[in-house]
Design a protein around this motif. Structure first.
Motif, PDB file in Angstrom:
ATOM      1  N   PRO A   1     -78.972  56.265 103.794  1.00  0.00           N
ATOM      2  CA  PRO A   1     -79.905  56.556 102.704  1.00  0.00           C
ATOM      3  C   PRO A   1     -79.443  56.017 101.357  1.00  0.00           C
ATOM      4  O   PRO A   1     -78.301  56.187 100.967  1.00  0.00           O
ATOM      5  N   GLY A   2     -80.355  55.345 100.646  1.00  0.00           N
ATOM      6  CA  GLY A   2     -80.035  54.855  99.317  1.00  0.00           C
ATOM      7  C   GLY A   2     -79.319  53.528  99.270  1.00  0.00           C
ATOM      8  O   GLY A   2     -78.885  53.091  98.207  1.00  0.00           O
ATOM      9  N   THR A   3     -79.216  52.836 100.411  1.00  0.00           N
ATOM     10  CA  THR A   3     -78.486  51.571 100.441  1.00  0.00           C
ATOM     11  C   THR A   3     -79.048  50.569  99.441  1.00  0.00           C
ATOM     12  O   THR A   3     -78.302  49.924  98.697  1.00  0.00           O
ATOM     13  N   GLY A   4     -80.370  50.418  99.438  1.00  0.00           N
ATOM     14  CA  GLY A   4     -80.980  49.463  98.518  1.00  0.00           C
ATOM     15  C   GLY A   4     -80.695  49.798  97.070  1.00  0.00           C
ATOM     16  O   GLY A   4     -80.433  48.914  96.241  1.00  0.00           O
ATOM     17  N   THR A   5     -80.729  51.079  96.737  1.00  0.00           N
ATOM     18  CA  THR A   5     -80.449  51.515  95.367  1.00  0.00           C
ATOM     19  C   THR A   5     -79.005  51.219  94.984  1.00  0.00           C
ATOM     20  O   THR A   5     -78.721  50.725  93.885  1.00  0.00           O
ATOM     21  N   PHE A   6     -78.070  51.504  95.883  1.00  0.00           N
ATOM     22  CA  PHE A   6     -76.668  51.193  95.618  1.00  0.00           C
ATOM     23  C   PHE A   6     -76.463  49.690  95.434  1.00  0.00           C
ATOM     24  O   PHE A   6     -75.679  49.254  94.591  1.00  0.00           O
ATOM     25  N   LEU A   7     -77.160  48.887  96.225  1.00  0.00           N
ATOM     26  CA  LEU A   7     -77.047  47.439  96.098  1.00  0.00           C
ATOM     27  C   LEU A   7     -77.508  46.969  94.724  1.00  0.00           C
ATOM     28  O   LEU A   7     -76.845  46.144  94.079  1.00  0.00           O
ATOM     29  N   VAL A   8     -78.641  47.471  94.276  1.00  0.00           N
ATOM     30  CA  VAL A   8     -79.168  47.068  92.972  1.00  0.00           C
ATOM     31  C   VAL A   8     -78.183  47.405  91.861  1.00  0.00           C
ATOM     32  O   VAL A   8     -77.876  46.576  90.994  1.00  0.00           O
ATOM     33  N   LEU A   9     -77.648  48.619  91.885  1.00  0.00           N
ATOM     34  CA  LEU A   9     -76.717  49.045  90.839  1.00  0.00           C
ATOM     35  C   LEU A   9     -75.415  48.258  90.888  1.00  0.00           C
ATOM     36  O   LEU A   9     -74.886  47.837  89.855  1.00  0.00           O
ATOM     37  N   ALA A  10     -74.886  48.047  92.089  1.00  0.00           N
ATOM     38  CA  ALA A  10     -73.618  47.331  92.222  1.00  0.00           C
ATOM     39  C   ALA A  10     -73.760  45.873  91.798  1.00  0.00           C
ATOM     40  O   ALA A  10     -72.891  45.323  91.104  1.00  0.00           O
ATOM     41  N   LEU A  11     -74.843  45.238  92.186  1.00  0.00           N
ATOM     42  CA  LEU A  11     -75.055  43.844  91.818  1.00  0.00           C
ATOM     43  C   LEU A  11     -75.254  43.700  90.310  1.00  0.00           C
ATOM     44  O   LEU A  11     -74.799  42.723  89.703  1.00  0.00           O
ATOM     45  N   THR A  12     -75.921  44.681  89.708  1.00  0.00           N
ATOM     46  CA  THR A  12     -76.098  44.656  88.254  1.00  0.00           C
ATOM     47  C   THR A  12     -74.751  44.768  87.542  1.00  0.00           C
ATOM     48  O   THR A  12     -74.467  44.032  86.589  1.00  0.00           O
ATOM     49  N   ALA A  13     -73.903  45.679  88.022  1.00  0.00           N
ATOM     50  CA  ALA A  13     -72.613  45.916  87.376  1.00  0.00           C
ATOM     51  C   ALA A  13     -71.623  44.773  87.606  1.00  0.00           C
ATOM     52  O   ALA A  13     -70.937  44.333  86.681  1.00  0.00           O
ATOM     53  N   VAL A  14     -71.560  44.280  88.838  1.00  0.00           N
ATOM     54  CA  VAL A  14     -70.529  43.289  89.185  1.00  0.00           C
ATOM     55  C   VAL A  14     -70.908  41.884  88.737  1.00  0.00           C
ATOM     56  O   VAL A  14     -70.079  41.141  88.200  1.00  0.00           O
ATOM     57  N   LEU A  15     -72.160  41.499  88.940  1.00  0.00           N
ATOM     58  CA  LEU A  15     -72.577  40.128  88.653  1.00  0.00           C
ATOM     59  C   LEU A  15     -73.308  39.971  87.324  1.00  0.00           C
ATOM     60  O   LEU A  15     -73.800  38.888  87.012  1.00  0.00           O
ATOM     61  N   HIS A  16     -73.427  41.056  86.542  1.00  0.00           N
ATOM     62  CA  HIS A  16     -74.105  41.014  85.243  1.00  0.00           C
ATOM     63  C   HIS A  16     -75.561  40.589  85.372  1.00  0.00           C
ATOM     64  O   HIS A  16     -76.104  39.930  84.474  1.00  0.00           O
ATOM     65  N   LEU A  17     -76.204  40.958  86.466  1.00  0.00           N
ATOM     66  CA  LEU A  17     -77.618  40.651  86.645  1.00  0.00           C
ATOM     67  C   LEU A  17     -78.467  41.690  85.930  1.00  0.00           C
ATOM     68  O   LEU A  17     -78.048  42.837  85.764  1.00  0.00           O
ATOM     69  N   ASP A  18     -79.667  41.284  85.491  1.00  0.00           N
ATOM     70  CA  ASP A  18     -80.590  42.302  85.038  1.00  0.00           C
ATOM     71  C   ASP A  18     -81.177  42.969  86.282  1.00  0.00           C
ATOM     72  O   ASP A  18     -80.995  42.502  87.411  1.00  0.00           O
TER      73      ASP A  18
END
Length: 262
Positions: free
Chosen positions: A163-180
């Motif tokens: 549960p919540g995998t997609g949400t964790f991916l969005v947050l992690a990618l935003t933090a690590v790769l500086h994506l909006d």
């Protein structure tokens, strides 16, 4: 096709459409789709419900990924590398899943999600500042971190619990790769296609997919996903942030309810 009423079938299709929309915008569509299948198919073995869920979800996720790639600046090569690591991680997580109690994991995930919500609330500019990616170039170390930790770590979690995998991916990618948040959602969709494909292959091999029901629900899931992707692209990161917080709090509420009634 299992023996279900027309009313149940219609409700399942509507749930699939709504889940596709949520998943395309910020991830977490399984928060709606999987419980809907469990409620609508109370006499169907859990393995068949999980397999059917993956067969539905991969169609919508693929449609959203294609929509994002066509209309948003997505680094497809990087997304695929993260996705392949996530595929390996999800397989490893699935291997260990039988020995892990969900009752132990639920409180941990709830705390993590509440921390995520607090972080997003206390930093209103997180993932919304225009030009953020250009202002802070992504180093090779961050790319390696994204592939190994984001891909492998969250992929492992997906196979282990889910549960919540997609949400964790969005947050992690935003933090690590500086994506909006829009670019992170787009990248997350490509990663999700990889993890869903691996899981679906295993369920199909085990013969635990209700293909006829999945095909019908997948059409609605695809329509919802493509609508969600277009809306996220047109309304921007602020809209995605609002949906993100809604999904996070909904996921915490569901996990809390599951823990309370376990």
């Amino acid at each position: 096709m299992p023996d279900i009423t027309l009313t149940t079938l219609v409700l399942l299709c509507l749930a699939a459409a709504a889940a596709g929309w949520i998943d395309a915008v910020v991830g977490g569509g399984g928060l709606l789709l999987l419980p809907a299948l469990l409620l609508g198919l109370p006499n169907v073995p859990a393995a068949h419900v999980l397999g059917t869920n993956k067969a539905v979800a991969i169609v919508g996720t693929s449609g959203a990924a294609i929509t994002y790639v066509r209309r948003a600046p997505v680094q497809v090569g990087l997304a695929v590398r993260v996705g392949l690591m996530a595929l390996a991680g999800s397989m490893a997580g699935a291997f260990f899943a039988a020995g892990i109690s969900s009752e132990v994991l639920r409180p941990v995930i709830m705390v993590a999600l509440l921390g995520v919500a607090a972080f997003v609330l206390l930093r209103p500019s997180f993932g919304t500042a225009p030009g953020d990616t250009d202002a802070r170039p992504v180093t090779r170390a961050r790319i390696v971190t994204a592939v190994v930790l984001v891909g492998g770590g969250i992929g492992f979690y997906d196979g282990l619990f889910g549960p919540g995998t997609g949400t964790f991916l969005v947050l992690a990618l935003t933090a690590v790769l500086h994506l909006d948040l829009v670019a992170a959602s787009a990248t997350a969709k490509i990663v999700n296609v990889c993890t869903n494909a691996g899981a679906l292959a295993m369920f199909a091999y085990q013969g635990t997919v209700l293909w006829q029901l999945a095909a019908l629900m997948a059409l609605f899931n695809l329509a919802g996903a493509m609508a969600g992707a277009r809306m996220a692209l047109s309304r921007g990161s602020g809209f995605v942030r609002a949906v993100l917080l809604t999904v996070v709090f909904s996921l915490v509420a569901k996990l809390g309810y599951d823990q309370w009634t376990a």
